[in-house]
Design a protein around this motif. Structure first.
Motif, PDB file in Angstrom:
ATOM      1  N   MET A 101       9.047  17.644 -41.368  1.00  0.00           N
ATOM      2  CA  MET A 101      10.288  17.653 -40.812  1.00  0.00           C
ATOM      3  C   MET A 101      11.088  17.462 -41.383  1.00  0.00           C
ATOM      4  SD  MET A 101       9.085  15.923 -36.351  1.00  0.00           S
ATOM      5  CE  MET A 101      10.939  16.071 -35.764  1.00  0.00           C
ATOM      6  N   ILE A 102      12.369  18.025 -41.612  1.00  0.00           N
ATOM      7  CA  ILE A 102      14.040  17.865 -41.600  1.00  0.00           C
ATOM      8  C   ILE A 102      14.244  18.497 -40.697  1.00  0.00           C
ATOM      9  CG2 ILE A 102      13.083  18.422 -43.923  1.00  0.00           C
ATOM     10  CD1 ILE A 102      14.049  20.823 -44.226  1.00  0.00           C
ATOM     11  N   ALA A 178       0.890  10.800 -41.491  1.00  0.00           N
ATOM     12  CA  ALA A 178       1.722  11.865 -40.872  1.00  0.00           C
ATOM     13  C   ALA A 178       3.611  11.393 -40.100  1.00  0.00           C
ATOM     14  CB  ALA A 178       1.705  12.695 -39.587  1.00  0.00           C
ATOM     15  N   ILE A 179       3.912  10.391 -40.382  1.00  0.00           N
ATOM     16  CA  ILE A 179       5.046   9.565 -39.396  1.00  0.00           C
ATOM     17  C   ILE A 179       5.806  10.099 -40.797  1.00  0.00           C
ATOM     18  CG2 ILE A 179       6.159   7.880 -38.600  1.00  0.00           C
ATOM     19  CD1 ILE A 179       3.522   6.721 -36.942  1.00  0.00           C
ATOM     20  N   PHE A 180       7.445  10.018 -41.046  1.00  0.00           N
ATOM     21  CA  PHE A 180       8.180  10.041 -42.220  1.00  0.00           C
ATOM     22  C   PHE A 180       7.970   8.348 -42.693  1.00  0.00           C
ATOM     23  CE2 PHE A 180      12.499   9.122 -44.412  1.00  0.00           C
ATOM     24  CZ  PHE A 180      12.675  10.358 -45.287  1.00  0.00           C
ATOM     25  N   PRO A 181       7.752   8.380 -43.765  1.00  0.00           N
ATOM     26  CA  PRO A 181       7.463   6.986 -44.446  1.00  0.00           C
ATOM     27  C   PRO A 181       8.686   6.012 -44.967  1.00  0.00           C
ATOM     28  CG  PRO A 181       6.882   8.520 -46.190  1.00  0.00           C
ATOM     29  CD  PRO A 181       7.488   9.166 -45.215  1.00  0.00           C
ATOM     30  N   MET A 249       7.405  13.139 -30.118  1.00  0.00           N
ATOM     31  CA  MET A 249       8.639  13.040 -30.948  1.00  0.00           C
ATOM     32  C   MET A 249       8.122  13.949 -32.689  1.00  0.00           C
ATOM     33  SD  MET A 249      11.173  11.107 -29.902  1.00  0.00           S
ATOM     34  CE  MET A 249      12.458  10.889 -29.354  1.00  0.00           C
ATOM     35  N   GLY A 250       7.304  14.602 -32.602  1.00  0.00           N
ATOM     36  CA  GLY A 250       7.079  15.313 -33.678  1.00  0.00           C
ATOM     37  C   GLY A 250       6.689  16.709 -33.680  1.00  0.00           C
ATOM     38  N   CYS A 251       7.644  17.255 -32.185  1.00  0.00           N
ATOM     39  CA  CYS A 251       8.043  18.591 -32.511  1.00  0.00           C
ATOM     40  C   CYS A 251       9.298  18.836 -32.596  1.00  0.00           C
ATOM     41  CB  CYS A 251       8.002  18.804 -30.781  1.00  0.00           C
ATOM     42  SG  CYS A 251       6.395  18.341 -29.643  1.00  0.00           S
ATOM     43  N   CYS A 252       9.864  19.849 -32.605  1.00  0.00           N
ATOM     44  CA  CYS A 252      11.002  20.204 -32.921  1.00  0.00           C
ATOM     45  C   CYS A 252      12.075  21.011 -32.232  1.00  0.00           C
ATOM     46  CB  CYS A 252      10.891  21.108 -34.237  1.00  0.00           C
ATOM     47  SG  CYS A 252      10.328  20.932 -36.316  1.00  0.00           S
TER      48      CYS A 252
END
Length: 632
Positions: A101-102, A178-181, A249-252
């Motif tokens: 996601m961005i 998959a979580i932003f690291p 929270m992984g939805c946009c």
């Protein structure tokens, strides 16, 4: 995105020890800043959007679409212009929960001129193009809410295996990778929600029952192993089961924030927008597929709510209160529980759970009971993420502890305090839903066509004609006099387009546009948007969710068993990509449009608007520095 403080994140055990401290100092910080800014007036209208995009990799040979874990690589490049020259930058970029996601926002807020409406689409296209330019062949930036096979085997690229015994979420399906690291907030939130709840989150989405769907539908989750039967116990019959914060929270999504001219206007705007949020949710439905299954709902709201539900069994009313202070009816991601403007106080007819000590502290410092109730309600929650470097703060100069709790109450509307030592004013954030029943109606399959919503019977008052000019209205859109408070069930078509008994929101918007000065290009663009809304509300255009469902059910590989296979997902997303690139059409969802959106507004229009705003500011505040510009 929330508060992106950096530092050494504490464990849940360490954070819990300081929970009361953070609450007390958060309230104190609110009080101190409130006293400084409560009389702030005459801020001009500014507003802006936040759009979250997801990145997808297509494997055309094997007909596979995967979420691309690349945000940590491209975000530093996207953020370079802001870091080098933040005052002359068309876009800002931020990380979001997942590494696929961005999040992009306009580099400057839009303003009060009608012409600013003509900038939005062009800026959104620019943001998407900027992200796309940094991707490799067969990698694409896509605007969609939920990836259809999130949590299925090999759904990310690179591919990782979930480790439920050691991961932050303990998920059978969603790996930590998959979580932003690159920011500790996201994994810490995930772990601390689970540890506070004393169990991992449990998400059960009703499955769409097709003619070949097994009855009862019940997955054998034991094949995944690793959680000692916790998932088997938490999953329900005829439901798609998910078990991680990343499914929500992984939805946009998209949010819009408005700056008001004063605290009174911000509170009023908060309440006025609230009844519209479930209507917007129904109109923007886009999530009919979860973990590779067709669902019997079209929206993501309940999934997000369950994915962030950190309440213990005591707080959920499953056990008597012993270690916790409150029984809390809803997740911290939910619709609002109370109105905050005096005009709407009469509608606060349900009990609002609140921290009594916080309420007393607030009211004893001169804060009225409605606003005090709102803050005290938010502060029944614990802080979820705490950084070692951000514990001991100056409550006179900092609002970190207040924002820590305020920003993790993910409600349908958010009331925002002006930041300390900032030129930013009172704001509200529009996060589509309201009346709890309306919220549930909005998520149902084809809600636009099939559901009715509680809504005010009339928008007019005794002093306002049936089709009022907004420029001459003496009373608010949703007036709260006793004679105008009746409501009835209405379809989205009636609410938006009107009927013999109800004026309709679009008629009021059109009347407003007819009574203001607006350039031809902007009017052309807005008319096309209003036409789209008109047809979507009337049901002559499909929602994204309805179209996606129709696409799946008519696919040659679909076996009418509710399963959305890898190949179906590939074909669906590739079709969406081609439509968004203008290489294909979808007249069922999006009519042919030729808006005149632009990255700039005419100089003459901007100059006239700035002169008008300067005169307005001087009239309202004649003692201010004559050299101060509206942007200051």
């Amino acid at each position: 995105m929330g508060l992106l403080t950096k530092g050494q994140a504490l464990t849940w055990k360490e954070t819990q020890k300081r929970a009361q401290y953070i609450r007390e100092h958060g309230v104190e910080q609110f009080i101190n800043n409130f006293k400084k800014v409560k009389d702030r007036r005459n801020d001009c209208l500014k507003w802006g959007d936040e759009v979250e995009f997801m990145m997808v990799r297509f494997d055309h040979k094997n007909k596979k679409a995967q979420l691309l874990l690349k945000a940590h690589k491209i975000l530093p490049i996207l953020m370079e212009p802001e870091n080098e020259n933040p005052d002359d930058c068309q876009t800002f970029w931020r990380p979001e929960y997942a590494d696929y996601m961005i999040e992009g926002t306009p580099g400057k807020p839009y303003g009060h001129l009608p012409s600013h409406f003509n900038l939005v689409e062009a800026n959104m296209k620019l943001r998407r193009r900027q992200g796309q330019e940094l991707l490799d062949k067969d990698e694409y930036v896509i605007s969609t809410s939920a990836f259809p096979r999130n949590g299925c085997a090999e759904y990310t690229f690179p591919t990782y295996t979930p480790h439920p015994t050691t991961s932050a979420s303990a998920s059978l399906f969603f790996p930590d990778e998959a979580i932003f690291p690159e920011h500790p907030r996201f994994q810490t939130l995930t772990r601390n929600i689970r540890e506070r709840r004393r169990a991992k989150v449990a998400i059960n989405v009703p499955i769409f029952i097709d003619k070949n769907t097994p009855r009862p539908f019940k997955e054998d989750l034991s094949v995944y192993g690793g959680d000692n039967g916790a998932s088997e116990a938490a999953s329900l019959n005829d439901c798609i089961y998910m078990d991680a914060m990343g499914f929500g929270m992984g939805c946009c999504c998209l949010q819009v924030t408005f700056q008001a001219q004063s605290i009174e206007e911000a509170r009023f705007l908060y309440d006025q927008l609230t009844p519209l949020t479930p209507i917007m949710l129904a109109l923007s439905a886009a999530c009919p597929i979860w973990r590779g299954y067709l669902a019997d709902v079209d929206c993501r709201w309940n999934i997000l709510s369950a994915a962030t539900d950190d309440r213990t069994e005591e707080e959920r009313g499953l056990e008597p209160l012993k270690n916790n202070s409150f029984q809390i009816p809803k997740s911290r991601y939910s619709s609002i529980d109370c109105y905050i403007s005096p005009e709407s106080a009469k509608f606060n007819d349900i009990e609002v759970v609140q921290d009594k000590d916080a309420f007393h502290r607030l009211t004893s410092n001169g804060i009225d009971h409605l606003l005090a109730q709102h803050i005290a309600h938010l502060f029944i929650r614990d802080t979820l993420v705490l950084f070692e470097e951000k514990i001991e703060l100056n409550d006179e100069e900092d609002t970190e502890h207040f924002e820590n709790i305020n920003s993790t109450n993910w409600q349908s509307m958010r009331f925002k305090l002006p930041p300390v030592n900032s030129n930013i004013g009172w704001r509200v954030e529009f996060r589509p839903t309201e009346v709890d029943e309306n919220m549930q109606f909005a998520q149902q399959r084809d809600a636009v066509k099939n559901q009715k919503f509680h809504f005010r019977k009339t928008l007019a008052t005794g002093q306002t004609p049936e089709t009022p000019s907004m420029a001459s209205m003496k009373k608010p859109l949703f007036d709260n006099t006793e004679s105008d408070c009746e409501h009835r069930l209405m379809s989205v078509d009636e609410i938006i387009n009107g009927s013999d008994q109800f004026v309709g929101l679009l008629r009021i918007v059109q009347d407003y546009l007819n009574n203001i000065e607006i350039d031809a290009d902007t009017r052309c663009t807005i008319n096309q948007y209003l036409n789209l809304i008109n047809k979507r509300a009337a049901g002559t255009l499909l929602t994204n969710a309805a179209w996606m469902r129709q696409f799946v059910q008519s696919h040659s590989q679909y076996k009418h068993d509710s399963i959305v296979t890898e190949e179906i997902t590939y074909d669906l997303l590739w079709k969406m990509q081609k439509i968004s690139a203008g290489e294909d059409e979808c007249q069922l969802v999006l009519p042919r449009m030729a808006s005149k959106t632009s990255l700039d507004i005419p100089r003459a229009v901007e100059r006239a608007g700035n002169e008008l705003e300067t005169k307005r500011s001087l009239l309202l505040n004649p003692t201010q520095n004559n050299d101060k510009t509206p942007e200051d």
